[in-house]
Design an enzyme around this catalytic site. Structure first.
Site, PDB file in Angstrom:
ATOM      1  N   SER A 117       8.709  10.592   3.027  1.00 15.87           N
ATOM      2  CA  SER A 117       8.700  10.721   4.648  1.00 15.87           C
ATOM      3  C   SER A 117       7.385  10.847   5.290  1.00 15.87           C
ATOM      4  O   SER A 117       7.434  10.375   6.191  1.00 15.87           O
ATOM      5  CB  SER A 117       9.865  11.569   5.267  1.00 15.87           C
ATOM      6  OG  SER A 117       9.739  12.867   5.038  1.00 15.87           O
TER       7      SER A 117
ATOM      8  N   ARG B 264      -1.601  18.710 -19.448  1.00 14.75           N
ATOM      9  CA  ARG B 264      -1.654  18.495 -17.890  1.00 14.75           C
ATOM     10  C   ARG B 264      -2.928  17.912 -17.630  1.00 14.75           C
ATOM     11  O   ARG B 264      -3.083  16.913 -16.659  1.00 14.75           O
ATOM     12  CB  ARG B 264      -1.836  20.010 -17.454  1.00 14.75           C
ATOM     13  CG  ARG B 264      -0.871  20.317 -16.100  1.00 14.75           C
ATOM     14  CD  ARG B 264      -0.909  21.651 -15.847  1.00 14.75           C
ATOM     15  NE  ARG B 264       0.243  22.365 -15.720  1.00 14.75           N
ATOM     16  CZ  ARG B 264       1.132  21.780 -14.857  1.00 14.75           C
ATOM     17  NH1 ARG B 264       0.965  21.416 -13.810  1.00 14.75           N
ATOM     18  NH2 ARG B 264       2.474  22.556 -14.909  1.00 14.75           N
TER      19      ARG B 264
ATOM     20  N   MET C  60       4.650  17.267  -6.572  1.00 13.37           N
ATOM     21  CA  MET C  60       5.238  18.451  -6.986  1.00 13.37           C
ATOM     22  C   MET C  60       4.713  18.872  -8.413  1.00 13.37           C
ATOM     23  O   MET C  60       5.472  19.249  -9.139  1.00 13.37           O
ATOM     24  CB  MET C  60       6.973  18.630  -6.930  1.00 13.37           C
ATOM     25  CG  MET C  60       7.688  18.304  -5.733  1.00 13.37           C
ATOM     26  SD  MET C  60       6.694  19.413  -4.365  1.00 13.37           S
ATOM     27  CE  MET C  60       8.129  20.266  -3.867  1.00 13.37           C
ATOM     28  N   ARG C  61       3.402  18.737  -8.541  1.00 15.34           N
ATOM     29  CA  ARG C  61       2.635  18.990  -9.602  1.00 15.34           C
ATOM     30  C   ARG C  61       1.503  19.863  -9.197  1.00 15.34           C
ATOM     31  O   ARG C  61       0.734  19.651  -8.376  1.00 15.34           O
ATOM     32  CB  ARG C  61       2.327  17.763 -10.510  1.00 15.34           C
ATOM     33  CG  ARG C  61       3.279  16.781 -11.046  1.00 15.34           C
ATOM     34  CD  ARG C  61       4.109  17.466 -12.180  1.00 15.34           C
ATOM     35  NE  ARG C  61       3.166  17.804 -13.314  1.00 15.34           N
ATOM     36  CZ  ARG C  61       3.440  18.260 -14.466  1.00 15.34           C
ATOM     37  NH1 ARG C  61       5.031  19.096 -14.582  1.00 15.34           N
ATOM     38  NH2 ARG C  61       2.676  18.513 -15.315  1.00 15.34           N
ATOM     39  N   ILE C  62       1.152  20.664 -10.167  1.00 19.63           N
ATOM     40  CA  ILE C  62      -0.226  21.397  -9.751  1.00 19.63           C
ATOM     41  C   ILE C  62      -1.333  20.522 -10.443  1.00 19.63           C
ATOM     42  O   ILE C  62      -1.146  20.245 -11.544  1.00 19.63           O
ATOM     43  CB  ILE C  62      -0.295  22.866 -10.584  1.00 19.63           C
ATOM     44  CG1 ILE C  62       0.873  23.755  -9.589  1.00 19.63           C
ATOM     45  CG2 ILE C  62      -1.306  23.596 -10.251  1.00 19.63           C
ATOM     46  CD1 ILE C  62       1.087  25.128  -9.793  1.00 19.63           C
TER      47      ILE C  62
ATOM     48  N   ASN D  53      -3.108  18.720   1.300  1.00 21.41           N
ATOM     49  CA  ASN D  53      -1.760  18.928   1.079  1.00 21.41           C
ATOM     50  C   ASN D  53      -0.831  19.206   2.149  1.00 21.41           C
ATOM     51  O   ASN D  53      -1.545  19.821   2.989  1.00 21.41           O
ATOM     52  CB  ASN D  53      -1.541  20.201  -0.114  1.00 21.41           C
ATOM     53  CG  ASN D  53       0.000  20.203  -0.521  1.00 21.41           C
ATOM     54  OD1 ASN D  53       0.708  19.243  -0.786  1.00 21.41           O
ATOM     55  ND2 ASN D  53       0.376  21.461  -0.673  1.00 21.41           N
TER      56      ASN D  53
ATOM     57  N   HIS E 201       2.330  21.530   2.873  1.00 21.85           N
ATOM     58  CA  HIS E 201       3.443  22.618   2.664  1.00 21.85           C
ATOM     59  C   HIS E 201       4.492  22.986   3.645  1.00 21.85           C
ATOM     60  O   HIS E 201       4.043  23.335   4.747  1.00 21.85           O
ATOM     61  CB  HIS E 201       2.783  23.704   2.049  1.00 21.85           C
ATOM     62  CG  HIS E 201       3.594  24.825   1.451  1.00 21.85           C
ATOM     63  ND1 HIS E 201       4.314  24.519   0.160  1.00 21.85           N
ATOM     64  CD2 HIS E 201       4.118  26.103   1.940  1.00 21.85           C
ATOM     65  CE1 HIS E 201       4.979  25.638  -0.036  1.00 21.85           C
ATOM     66  NE2 HIS E 201       4.862  26.485   0.877  1.00 21.85           N
TER      67      HIS E 201
HETATM   68  C1  GAR Z   1       7.852  17.848   2.213  1.00 20.09           C
HETATM   69  O1  GAR Z   1       8.734  18.818   3.156  1.00 20.09           O
HETATM   70  C2  GAR Z   1       6.593  18.541   1.916  1.00 20.09           C
HETATM   71  O2  GAR Z   1       6.138  19.648   2.763  1.00 20.09           O
HETATM   72  C3  GAR Z   1       7.136  19.286   0.616  1.00 20.09           C
HETATM   73  O3  GAR Z   1       7.954  18.405   0.153  1.00 20.09           O
HETATM   74  C4  GAR Z   1       8.363  17.816   1.001  1.00 20.09           C
HETATM   75  C5  GAR Z   1       8.421  16.104   0.840  1.00 20.09           C
HETATM   76  O4  GAR Z   1       9.079  15.381   1.665  1.00 20.09           O
HETATM   77  N1  GAR Z   1       6.264  19.607  -0.140  1.00 20.09           N
HETATM   78  C6  GAR Z   1       5.948  20.870  -0.857  1.00 20.09           C
HETATM   79  O5  GAR Z   1       6.729  21.566  -1.070  1.00 20.09           O
HETATM   80  C7  GAR Z   1       4.673  20.903  -1.665  1.00 20.09           C
HETATM   81  N2  GAR Z   1       4.545  22.576  -2.071  1.00 20.09           N
HETATM   82  P1  GAR Z   1       8.614  13.587   1.682  1.00 20.09           P
HETATM   83  O6  GAR Z   1       8.720  13.334   0.501  1.00 20.09           O
HETATM   84  O7  GAR Z   1       9.812  13.191   2.394  1.00 20.09           O
HETATM   85  O8  GAR Z   1       7.499  13.603   2.500  1.00 20.09           O
END
Ligand code: GAR
Length: 223
Positions: A14, A66, A91-93, A108, A110
């Site tokens: 999104s 990695r 969701m990967r470091i 990024n 968060h």
């Molecule tokens: C979002 O809330 C983003 O901030 C989070 O994943 C979601 C992705 O939503 N990211 C993390 O948690 C990173 N640590 P989306 O795929 O709908 O954009």
């Protein structure tokens, strides 16, 4: 100046959608050269394809180390001419192998007010802790998780009857505003970095309120 982005996603995408929408509306001066997912089911891939943006799926499980996964990502991004890497729910470091070629050009988002609640399930962390102000953060990426210099943060109220999905939806609404805003500042060349301090040139001081509490202060404490 138009900047060329590569967007990395793992899920719904999104935030990617919001970035694409702002580009389409002319409010974000950028092009997306490629969208990469590490998960073939990521809805973000479909969103990109619908917008005619090239996509790649690179599954981290298929790489012994990695670093090998990261090198593959770097190749794809460099071949696509990417200048700025945008992590949008990825969701990967990432290791230094990834960060070195894009030093200072990886951002990024968060879903918490960093440095509070780094890591996974930040929305649930905030609910479980009982925070009154939750929020989201756009930041530069360094080698530590959810750690780099902060470009913009947005706060939203958290209520006692929130669960993580209700709070998460309230946060996500703001994510969709602050990420395109941060990228537009980058495109305009208005961001300067000194150690951990990010300066946004020409930006106004926040005028909406001298403070913001949740719950609101009542008289006489609100004077
Ligand atoms: C979002 O809330 C983003 O901030 C989070 O994943 C979601 C992705 O939503 N990211 C993390 O948690 C990173 N640590 P989306 O795929 O709908 O954009």
């Amino acid at each position: 100046m138009t900047i060329t982005l590569g967007v990395l996603v793992s899920g719904s995408g999104s935030n990617l959608q919001s970035i694409m929408d702002h580009i389409a509306q002319g409010t974000l001066d950028a092009t997306i050269a490629v969208v990469i997912a590490n998960n073939p089911d990521a809805l973000g891939l479909q969103r990109a394809q619908k917008a005619g943006i090239p996509t790649q799926c690179v599954m981290h499980q298929e790489f012994p180390k990695r670093e090998d996964f990261d090198i593959q990502l770097v190749h794809i991004l460099q071949d696509a001419g990417v200048e700025w890497v945008v992590l949008a729910g990825f969701m990967r470091i990432l290791t230094p192998v990834f960060l070195a070629p894009f030093a200072g050009r990886v951002v990024n988002i968060h879903p918490a007010l960093l440095p509070a609640c780094p890591g996974i399930e930040a929305q649930a962390q905030q609910v479980d802790y009982g925070v009154r102000l939750a929020g989201c953060t756009v930041h530069f990426v360094d080698e530590k998780m959810d750690h780099g210099p902060i470009i913009i943060q947005a706060a939203v109220p958290a209520y006692a009857d929130d669960d993580s999905s209700r709070l998460g939806a309230r946060i996500l609404e703001l994510e969709h505003r602050i990420y395109p805003q941060a990228l537009q500042w980058i495109a305009e060349g208005r961001i300067q970095l000194q150690d951990r301090q990010v300066q946004v040139q020409g930006v106004a001081r926040s005028t909406s309120s001298r403070w913001w509490t949740n719950p609101p202060l009542e008289a006489p404490f609100d004077q």
